[in-house]
Design a protein around this motif. Sequence first.
Motif, PDB file in Angstrom:
ATOM      1  N   HIS A 174       0.852  -1.179   0.000  1.00  0.00           N
ATOM      2  CA  HIS A 174       0.000   0.000   0.000  1.00  0.00           C
ATOM      3  C   HIS A 174       0.894   1.237   0.000  1.00  0.00           C
ATOM      4  O   HIS A 174       1.606   1.485   0.971  1.00  0.00           O
ATOM      5  N   THR A 175       0.887   1.982  -1.088  1.00  0.00           N
ATOM      6  CA  THR A 175       1.657   3.227  -1.091  1.00  0.00           C
ATOM      7  C   THR A 175       0.647   4.367  -1.153  1.00  0.00           C
ATOM      8  O   THR A 175       0.207   4.760  -2.230  1.00  0.00           O
ATOM      9  N   SER A 176       0.245   4.824   0.020  1.00  0.00           N
ATOM     10  CA  SER A 176      -0.798   5.858   0.019  1.00  0.00           C
ATOM     11  C   SER A 176      -0.176   7.240   0.062  1.00  0.00           C
ATOM     12  O   SER A 176       0.922   7.435   0.580  1.00  0.00           O
ATOM     13  N   GLU A 177      -0.928   8.187  -0.449  1.00  0.00           N
ATOM     14  CA  GLU A 177      -0.504   9.581  -0.408  1.00  0.00           C
ATOM     15  C   GLU A 177      -0.596  10.054   1.044  1.00  0.00           C
ATOM     16  O   GLU A 177      -1.442   9.574   1.798  1.00  0.00           O
ATOM     17  N   LYS A 178       0.273  10.990   1.440  1.00  0.00           N
ATOM     18  CA  LYS A 178       0.208  11.527   2.805  1.00  0.00           C
ATOM     19  C   LYS A 178      -1.123  12.242   3.025  1.00  0.00           C
ATOM     20  O   LYS A 178      -1.501  13.093   2.234  1.00  0.00           O
ATOM     21  N   THR A 179      -1.812  11.881   4.094  1.00  0.00           N
ATOM     22  CA  THR A 179      -3.082  12.556   4.376  1.00  0.00           C
ATOM     23  C   THR A 179      -2.878  13.672   5.396  1.00  0.00           C
ATOM     24  O   THR A 179      -2.215  13.492   6.415  1.00  0.00           O
ATOM     25  N   VAL A 180      -3.464  14.840   5.084  1.00  0.00           N
ATOM     26  CA  VAL A 180      -3.394  15.992   5.999  1.00  0.00           C
ATOM     27  C   VAL A 180      -4.726  16.054   6.750  1.00  0.00           C
ATOM     28  O   VAL A 180      -5.786  16.010   6.134  1.00  0.00           O
ATOM     29  N   TYR A 181      -4.645  16.118   8.078  1.00  0.00           N
ATOM     30  CA  TYR A 181      -5.844  16.005   8.915  1.00  0.00           C
ATOM     31  C   TYR A 181      -6.074  17.339   9.646  1.00  0.00           C
ATOM     32  O   TYR A 181      -5.185  17.826  10.340  1.00  0.00           O
ATOM     33  N   PHE A 182      -7.246  17.918   9.459  1.00  0.00           N
ATOM     34  CA  PHE A 182      -7.533  19.251  10.013  1.00  0.00           C
ATOM     35  C   PHE A 182      -8.338  19.143  11.303  1.00  0.00           C
ATOM     36  O   PHE A 182      -9.404  18.518  11.330  1.00  0.00           O
ATOM     37  N   ILE A 183      -7.828  19.797  12.357  1.00  0.00           N
ATOM     38  CA  ILE A 183      -8.466  19.729  13.682  1.00  0.00           C
ATOM     39  C   ILE A 183      -8.757  21.147  14.179  1.00  0.00           C
ATOM     40  O   ILE A 183      -7.833  21.948  14.384  1.00  0.00           O
ATOM     41  N   ALA A 184     -10.043  21.436  14.349  1.00  0.00           N
ATOM     42  CA  ALA A 184     -10.423  22.745  14.907  1.00  0.00           C
ATOM     43  C   ALA A 184     -10.879  22.545  16.346  1.00  0.00           C
ATOM     44  O   ALA A 184     -11.614  21.593  16.637  1.00  0.00           O
ATOM     45  N   LEU A 185     -10.439  23.456  17.214  1.00  0.00           N
ATOM     46  CA  LEU A 185     -10.753  23.238  18.635  1.00  0.00           C
ATOM     47  C   LEU A 185     -11.896  24.116  19.135  1.00  0.00           C
ATOM     48  O   LEU A 185     -12.328  23.972  20.281  1.00  0.00           O
ATOM     49  N   ASP A 186     -12.375  25.048  18.309  1.00  0.00           N
ATOM     50  CA  ASP A 186     -13.586  25.799  18.668  1.00  0.00           C
ATOM     51  C   ASP A 186     -14.299  26.224  17.383  1.00  0.00           C
ATOM     52  O   ASP A 186     -13.767  26.085  16.289  1.00  0.00           O
ATOM     53  N   LYS A 187     -15.536  26.741  17.552  1.00  0.00           N
ATOM     54  CA  LYS A 187     -16.355  27.025  16.370  1.00  0.00           C
ATOM     55  C   LYS A 187     -15.745  28.082  15.446  1.00  0.00           C
ATOM     56  O   LYS A 187     -15.699  27.879  14.227  1.00  0.00           O
ATOM     57  N   PRO A 188     -15.260  29.239  15.991  1.00  0.00           N
ATOM     58  CA  PRO A 188     -14.676  30.239  15.065  1.00  0.00           C
ATOM     59  C   PRO A 188     -13.455  29.677  14.319  1.00  0.00           C
ATOM     60  O   PRO A 188     -13.261  29.958  13.140  1.00  0.00           O
ATOM     61  N   SER A 189     -12.662  28.850  14.980  1.00  0.00           N
ATOM     62  CA  SER A 189     -11.480  28.253  14.311  1.00  0.00           C
ATOM     63  C   SER A 189     -11.927  27.316  13.196  1.00  0.00           C
ATOM     64  O   SER A 189     -11.278  27.199  12.156  1.00  0.00           O
ATOM     65  N   LYS A 190     -13.071  26.656  13.418  1.00  0.00           N
ATOM     66  CA  LYS A 190     -13.563  25.708  12.407  1.00  0.00           C
ATOM     67  C   LYS A 190     -13.816  26.439  11.081  1.00  0.00           C
ATOM     68  O   LYS A 190     -13.474  25.936  10.009  1.00  0.00           O
ATOM     69  N   ILE A 191     -14.380  27.671  11.183  1.00  0.00           N
ATOM     70  CA  ILE A 191     -14.688  28.426   9.965  1.00  0.00           C
ATOM     71  C   ILE A 191     -13.390  28.795   9.228  1.00  0.00           C
ATOM     72  O   ILE A 191     -13.273  28.608   8.024  1.00  0.00           O
ATOM     73  N   VAL A 192     -12.383  29.254   9.954  1.00  0.00           N
ATOM     74  CA  VAL A 192     -11.101  29.649   9.341  1.00  0.00           C
ATOM     75  C   VAL A 192     -10.412  28.409   8.739  1.00  0.00           C
ATOM     76  O   VAL A 192      -9.951  28.408   7.603  1.00  0.00           O
ATOM     77  N   LEU A 193     -10.377  27.347   9.552  1.00  0.00           N
ATOM     78  CA  LEU A 193      -9.635  26.150   9.138  1.00  0.00           C
ATOM     79  C   LEU A 193     -10.307  25.436   7.959  1.00  0.00           C
ATOM     80  O   LEU A 193      -9.638  24.863   7.101  1.00  0.00           O
TER      81      LEU A 193
END
Length: 405
Positions: free
Chosen positions: A314-333
Amino acid sequence: MSVKGMADILPEESWKWEKIRSLFLENARRFGYKLIETPIVEYADLFIRGIGDGTDIVDKQMYLFNDKKGKRLVLRPEGTASAVRSFIEHKCSSELLHKWCYFGPMYRYERPQKGRMRQFHQAGIEAFGVDDPALDAEQIILAYGLIRSLGIESVKILLNSIGCSACRPGWQNALVDYFREYHQELCDNCKRRLDINPLRILDCKVQRCSEIAKDAPSGRDHFCSSCSTHHNKLKKYLSNINIAFEDDPMLVRGLDYYTKTVFEITTDKLGSQSALVAGGRYNNLVKSLGGKDNPATGWAMGIERIFLLSDIEHTSEKTVYFIALDKPSKIVLFKLFASTAKKRSCLFDYKGGSIKSQLRRANVAGAQICVIMGENERVTGTLLIKDMKEKKQKLIKIDEFGEIL
Ligand code: HAM
């Protein structure tokens, strides 16, 4: 419950499936084979005429049903007759060499076991327009190379010729004379085969039948010069490029359309389901299904069997995982996630919650990099980047994000 003998391909294994398919297409395209897709449902008559009455597929294994107008339809049990139907229907020129490949599900009502399913998949190739042993050799080389590139070793290539309509009747008569002597000892199926297709007795798995078949007359004593020359040249083409094969005068196939070359690539790792690839020449099929006289040859590979044996990684592409810790950050992220997903494999953690639980999910998802934003990062215009493999993290400016990918 899924239907007996029909399996799901789950996300954990679908990468392997995709890789086998793309390796097949890549190898086939290198030899000039172009992809065709034919419908899964065909008229039943196509296979009855194509594969032949008296074969196991036609007699016992077809998924037959009537449509609302009473037309007899079937879930295709194989791809060759469909390809021939399509070749005739689209009036493909018999002046040219046509090279086609396909990959898709087939259906046979068989007793399921390891490597034998009721819905299974075949990768196949068919070539129309040339009766040249070099083309048979090319197809064997393609199949063998593909098997090796899938990481499958210690396979055997079995090769035979079963003659043509000019010389096979002589061989069949000799077989009938021989097997009649043993009539009482043959299994019921073979007693029937004696009248319909005595060649099939050579393929019977019942112990006594295969013992009797060992000393049956060989086709080699009956072949016309065209069939003998074809077979000898094919062997020469393969030997010249150091492809090892076993010339097996008793090898026959379970489908009636073959003429001259038949072959199998087998393994001893799957019990009785030993054939990984099987095929051969079928010079009369286009004509017998209503087209012009046009020689053809091909093979099909059983993907479930390949899947069990292949050790591709299995040679998978690197996955980038986005984590927002509050609601306003979720919108930006989320904005950053949407633009990154245009070029990279990305996942956004919509479940949210604590950083610990989000990192745990990132881990399960196999993410390599986590991009984290909480209130601190948002007000300072930064991102916390966590390398999941190295277990290191660093704070970067949002506008430096492009550089770290
Ligand atoms: P076949 O021998 O019936 O030939 O099938 C080809 C391959 O499909 C077998 O060698 C095996 O790997 C796989 N296969 C068959 N039945 C099953 C099953 N129930 N479960 C899993 N795998 C299976 C043909 O179908 C011909 N159309 C091949 C061909 C193409 N000849 C000329 N062109």
